[in-house]
Design an enzyme around this catalytic site. Sequence first.
Site, PDB file in Angstrom:
ATOM      1  N   LYS A 144      43.669  54.975  31.201  1.00 55.04           N
ATOM      2  CA  LYS A 144      42.889  54.636  30.093  1.00 55.04           C
ATOM      3  C   LYS A 144      41.423  54.149  30.284  1.00 55.04           C
ATOM      4  O   LYS A 144      41.589  53.066  30.630  1.00 55.04           O
ATOM      5  CB  LYS A 144      43.768  53.587  29.138  1.00 55.04           C
ATOM      6  CG  LYS A 144      43.342  53.442  28.145  1.00 55.04           C
ATOM      7  CD  LYS A 144      43.775  52.174  27.190  1.00 55.04           C
ATOM      8  CE  LYS A 144      42.718  51.053  27.753  1.00 55.04           C
ATOM      9  NZ  LYS A 144      41.562  51.249  27.272  1.00 55.04           N
ATOM     10  N   PRO A 145      40.564  54.693  29.963  1.00 51.57           N
ATOM     11  CA  PRO A 145      39.030  54.307  30.077  1.00 51.57           C
ATOM     12  C   PRO A 145      39.058  53.145  29.263  1.00 51.57           C
ATOM     13  O   PRO A 145      39.779  52.911  28.224  1.00 51.57           O
ATOM     14  CB  PRO A 145      38.283  55.582  29.477  1.00 51.57           C
ATOM     15  CG  PRO A 145      39.443  56.712  29.599  1.00 51.57           C
ATOM     16  CD  PRO A 145      40.633  56.123  29.483  1.00 51.57           C
TER      17      PRO A 145
ATOM     18  N   GLU B 204      37.477  51.346  25.935  1.00 48.81           N
ATOM     19  CA  GLU B 204      37.246  51.863  24.600  1.00 48.81           C
ATOM     20  C   GLU B 204      35.777  52.052  24.415  1.00 48.81           C
ATOM     21  O   GLU B 204      35.414  52.633  23.503  1.00 48.81           O
ATOM     22  CB  GLU B 204      37.903  50.987  23.738  1.00 48.81           C
ATOM     23  CG  GLU B 204      37.367  49.459  23.793  1.00 48.81           C
ATOM     24  CD  GLU B 204      38.528  48.441  24.445  1.00 48.81           C
ATOM     25  OE1 GLU B 204      38.829  49.307  25.471  1.00 48.81           O
ATOM     26  OE2 GLU B 204      38.743  47.380  24.011  1.00 48.81           O
TER      27      GLU B 204
ATOM     28  N   ALA C  82      41.588  37.421  32.693  1.00 48.89           N
ATOM     29  CA  ALA C  82      42.276  37.225  31.573  1.00 48.89           C
ATOM     30  C   ALA C  82      43.243  38.069  31.245  1.00 48.89           C
ATOM     31  O   ALA C  82      44.531  38.027  31.184  1.00 48.89           O
ATOM     32  CB  ALA C  82      41.460  36.663  30.535  1.00 48.89           C
TER      33      ALA C  82
ATOM     34  N   GLU D 245      41.894  44.285  40.326  1.00 45.41           N
ATOM     35  CA  GLU D 245      40.580  44.082  40.780  1.00 45.41           C
ATOM     36  C   GLU D 245      39.723  43.344  39.591  1.00 45.41           C
ATOM     37  O   GLU D 245      39.585  43.972  38.734  1.00 45.41           O
ATOM     38  CB  GLU D 245      39.799  45.288  41.045  1.00 45.41           C
ATOM     39  CG  GLU D 245      38.567  45.286  41.951  1.00 45.41           C
ATOM     40  CD  GLU D 245      37.282  45.048  41.401  1.00 45.41           C
ATOM     41  OE1 GLU D 245      37.115  43.715  40.954  1.00 45.41           O
ATOM     42  OE2 GLU D 245      36.367  45.746  41.392  1.00 45.41           O
ATOM     43  N   LEU D 246      39.500  42.079  39.764  1.00 42.99           N
ATOM     44  CA  LEU D 246      39.251  41.143  38.584  1.00 42.99           C
ATOM     45  C   LEU D 246      37.816  40.677  38.631  1.00 42.99           C
ATOM     46  O   LEU D 246      37.732  39.423  37.962  1.00 42.99           O
ATOM     47  CB  LEU D 246      40.388  40.045  38.508  1.00 42.99           C
ATOM     48  CG  LEU D 246      41.869  40.645  38.432  1.00 42.99           C
ATOM     49  CD1 LEU D 246      42.795  39.696  38.550  1.00 42.99           C
ATOM     50  CD2 LEU D 246      41.810  41.537  37.118  1.00 42.99           C
TER      51      LEU D 246
ATOM     52  N   CYS E 203      31.376  43.491  39.014  1.00 41.44           N
ATOM     53  CA  CYS E 203      32.144  42.683  39.161  1.00 41.44           C
ATOM     54  C   CYS E 203      31.892  41.816  40.571  1.00 41.44           C
ATOM     55  O   CYS E 203      32.255  40.729  40.696  1.00 41.44           O
ATOM     56  CB  CYS E 203      33.639  43.355  39.628  1.00 41.44           C
ATOM     57  SG  CYS E 203      33.549  44.663  40.750  1.00 41.44           S
TER      58      CYS E 203
ATOM     59  N   GLU F 127      32.805  33.840  35.110  1.00 44.43           N
ATOM     60  CA  GLU F 127      32.080  35.098  35.206  1.00 44.43           C
ATOM     61  C   GLU F 127      31.399  35.661  33.894  1.00 44.43           C
ATOM     62  O   GLU F 127      31.911  35.446  32.764  1.00 44.43           O
ATOM     63  CB  GLU F 127      33.316  36.219  35.431  1.00 44.43           C
ATOM     64  CG  GLU F 127      32.462  37.533  35.798  1.00 44.43           C
ATOM     65  CD  GLU F 127      33.535  38.652  36.200  1.00 44.43           C
ATOM     66  OE1 GLU F 127      34.322  38.781  35.409  1.00 44.43           O
ATOM     67  OE2 GLU F 127      33.167  39.339  37.211  1.00 44.43           O
TER      68      GLU F 127
HETATM   69  P1  NAI Z   1      38.675  43.534  29.687  1.00 43.46           P
HETATM   70  O1  NAI Z   1      39.353  43.047  30.886  1.00 43.46           O
HETATM   71  O2  NAI Z   1      39.341  42.999  28.279  1.00 43.46           O
HETATM   72  O3  NAI Z   1      38.802  45.275  29.584  1.00 43.46           O
HETATM   73  C1  NAI Z   1      38.932  45.845  30.854  1.00 43.46           C
HETATM   74  C2  NAI Z   1      40.014  47.009  30.511  1.00 43.46           C
HETATM   75  O4  NAI Z   1      41.167  46.651  30.035  1.00 43.46           O
HETATM   76  C3  NAI Z   1      39.583  47.938  29.228  1.00 43.46           C
HETATM   77  O5  NAI Z   1      40.108  49.220  29.595  1.00 43.46           O
HETATM   78  C4  NAI Z   1      40.555  47.178  28.203  1.00 43.46           C
HETATM   79  O6  NAI Z   1      40.813  48.422  26.973  1.00 43.46           O
HETATM   80  C5  NAI Z   1      41.544  47.015  28.888  1.00 43.46           C
HETATM   81  N1  NAI Z   1      42.579  45.824  28.294  1.00 43.46           N
HETATM   82  C6  NAI Z   1      42.072  44.863  27.728  1.00 43.46           C
HETATM   83  N2  NAI Z   1      43.065  44.249  27.134  1.00 43.46           N
HETATM   84  C7  NAI Z   1      44.341  44.751  27.661  1.00 43.46           C
HETATM   85  C8  NAI Z   1      45.822  44.427  27.545  1.00 43.46           C
HETATM   86  N3  NAI Z   1      46.231  43.113  26.902  1.00 43.46           N
HETATM   87  N4  NAI Z   1      46.659  44.991  28.164  1.00 43.46           N
HETATM   88  C9  NAI Z   1      46.250  46.224  28.922  1.00 43.46           C
HETATM   89  N5  NAI Z   1      44.926  46.671  28.921  1.00 43.46           N
HETATM   90  C10 NAI Z   1      43.933  45.850  28.451  1.00 43.46           C
HETATM   91  O7  NAI Z   1      37.131  43.375  29.636  1.00 43.46           O
HETATM   92  P2  NAI Z   1      36.134  43.037  28.343  1.00 43.46           P
HETATM   93  O8  NAI Z   1      36.662  42.392  27.200  1.00 43.46           O
HETATM   94  O9  NAI Z   1      35.423  44.293  28.128  1.00 43.46           O
HETATM   95  O10 NAI Z   1      35.067  42.170  29.187  1.00 43.46           O
HETATM   96  C11 NAI Z   1      35.467  40.703  29.189  1.00 43.46           C
HETATM   97  C12 NAI Z   1      35.201  40.076  30.569  1.00 43.46           C
HETATM   98  O11 NAI Z   1      35.969  40.724  31.511  1.00 43.46           O
HETATM   99  C13 NAI Z   1      33.609  40.567  30.933  1.00 43.46           C
HETATM  100  O12 NAI Z   1      32.695  39.469  30.533  1.00 43.46           O
HETATM  101  C14 NAI Z   1      33.558  40.099  32.598  1.00 43.46           C
HETATM  102  O13 NAI Z   1      33.382  38.987  32.856  1.00 43.46           O
HETATM  103  C15 NAI Z   1      35.169  40.878  32.798  1.00 43.46           C
HETATM  104  N6  NAI Z   1      34.986  42.214  33.366  1.00 43.46           N
HETATM  105  C16 NAI Z   1      35.302  42.361  34.552  1.00 43.46           C
HETATM  106  C17 NAI Z   1      35.085  43.945  35.141  1.00 43.46           C
HETATM  107  C18 NAI Z   1      35.195  43.971  36.473  1.00 43.46           C
HETATM  108  O14 NAI Z   1      34.884  44.964  37.188  1.00 43.46           O
HETATM  109  N7  NAI Z   1      36.144  43.176  37.365  1.00 43.46           N
HETATM  110  C19 NAI Z   1      34.801  44.890  34.277  1.00 43.46           C
HETATM  111  C20 NAI Z   1      35.007  44.709  33.100  1.00 43.46           C
HETATM  112  C21 NAI Z   1      34.827  43.448  32.357  1.00 43.46           C
END
Ligand code: NAI
Length: 493
Positions: A182-183, A185, A238, A257-258, A291, A389
């Site tokens: 799942k990429p 969105e 989160a 990987e967070l 990240c 972050e």
């Molecule tokens: P996110 O963590 O919500 O999204 C990442 C992936 O998780 C997306 O594919 C999303 O659809 C999926 N996802 C979201 N909620 C989910 C759930 N309840 N169950 C399963 N999958 C779920 O990240 P978001 O909201 O785009 O960005 C928020 C913050 O997250 C950023 O400001 C950054 O701090 C952090 N982040 C860290 C990344 C990293 O490489 N470690 C990459 C992207 C965001």
Amino acid sequence: MSSSATAGIRTYKNYVNGEWVASASGQTFPVYDPSTEEVIAEVAAAGAADVDLAVKAARAAFDSGPWATTTAQDRGRVLFKLAEKIRQNSPQLAEIECRNTGKPIVEAEYDIADVATCFEYYGGLATKVLGSVNPVPANALSFTLREPVGVAGQIIPWNYPLLMAAWKLAPALAAGCTCVLKPAEQTPLTALEFANCFGEVGLPPGVVNILNGPGETAGAALVAHPGVDKIAFTGSAAVGKIIVKSAADTLKRVTLELGGKSPNIFFTDADWEASIDGALFGVFINQGEVCSAGSRILVEKKIYSKFVEAMTEKAKRIKLGAPLERDTKMGPLVSKEQYDRVSSYLELGKKEAKVAIGGGRPKQFGKGYYVEPTIFYDVDNTARIAREEIFGPVASVIPFDGEADAIRIANDTPYGLAAAVWTRDIYKAFRVVKSLRAGIVWVNHMQPTYVEAPWGGYKQSGFGRELGPWGLEEYLETKQVFVNLDETPIGWY
Ligand code: NAI
Ligand code: MG
């Protein structure tokens, strides 16, 4: 074809069991170009029913399809062919990645080259998975078999869309798993374009399925589905916590990987020009949406003021621009949501620390989610901008007084993904390397990433490792086999 054009906007479906299918609900969602804020694609939104179909396809492909009996050589060859397809289509893929994420085209080109390298690496590694013979007593033979973990649910973020897909798919396929990817969105387009070649390279239907849609629905349904054996996730801490809780119900294997709040540490004796460059590159590459961003810049007191000044001067030269222009060094943030999130941290930072440069929206852009490269200084490590972050072009410069103080501040964070240390003193460099609680430590550089070396974090930056043999390991089970060599009855009863 994955997509068809209507009025300049491409439409994409989900890729399930080797076919392009609309979502059961018929729902779609828009995908944007963050530099123009315009819709560039309309994509099918998967719900629980679509997740169920995709997982069933992956399950069947794993349990009884031709993939179940492929040899390691065959899987390796498929991976090499995937790499070749990426190289053949790299200009188009880089352009789509650039338009959809807002990252500079030159960076997108590097990403796509890394995607191909990743498939090549795991193509080669597929045939190097070894079991062991275990030293049990002479009347028996004991050995281990390495077997694929099964159906892998893979949830990836928007900052390196196709590269994150590669980091997940390549080791899983090398191991013999099947996948439901799942990429994010915000950025599904390159993964969907990539799927066009899956049939051609000999991936049987169901081996790789791609579902689009929000994390809260499509992602959550994938994590909860009892037909999935393992979840691999990259994203926010989160969501990582939500995933661990949900995966507990079916006791899935989970790797996370967070991200982090990685320290980039500069001692007085470090090479000056390289340090200033390294401080900026560490935090501003990919608009800071990284990240492992070196978002806490720790500078020894003796050079602190001069360092902030030099960083500020050089930061003025960072060229913000349209992502497709070759001299652009920083594009817009990926989405309105991320722009708002980063903007709120800019306002917070102005209260918590001093601004050396930036702090808002660059004046020259009428449209697009652009943010100025921003340097906060005199930041206390307890400030929120030093602890949370931000995931944007925002640096917090923090002074320190000697080696022990640097280590203390560097480790005073809930995260532990990456760190870097800059010094010419090898004694000091390696003492600091050993003291840092982080999964990746660079010396006199920050950010180089190689598929051969492990990637992953300590503490709340997650668990498990990607890349290298470590990345493959996460998709393998270990079966121990005991063979009795003694024909006499046990004689117990
Ligand atoms: P996110 O963590 O919500 O999204 C990442 C992936 O998780 C997306 O594919 C999303 O659809 C999926 N996802 C979201 N909620 C989910 C759930 N309840 N169950 C399963 N999958 C779920 O990240 P978001 O909201 O785009 O960005 C928020 C913050 O997250 C950023 O400001 C950054 O701090 C952090 N982040 C860290 C990344 C990293 O490489 N470690 C990459 C992207 C965001
Ligand atoms: Mg989110």
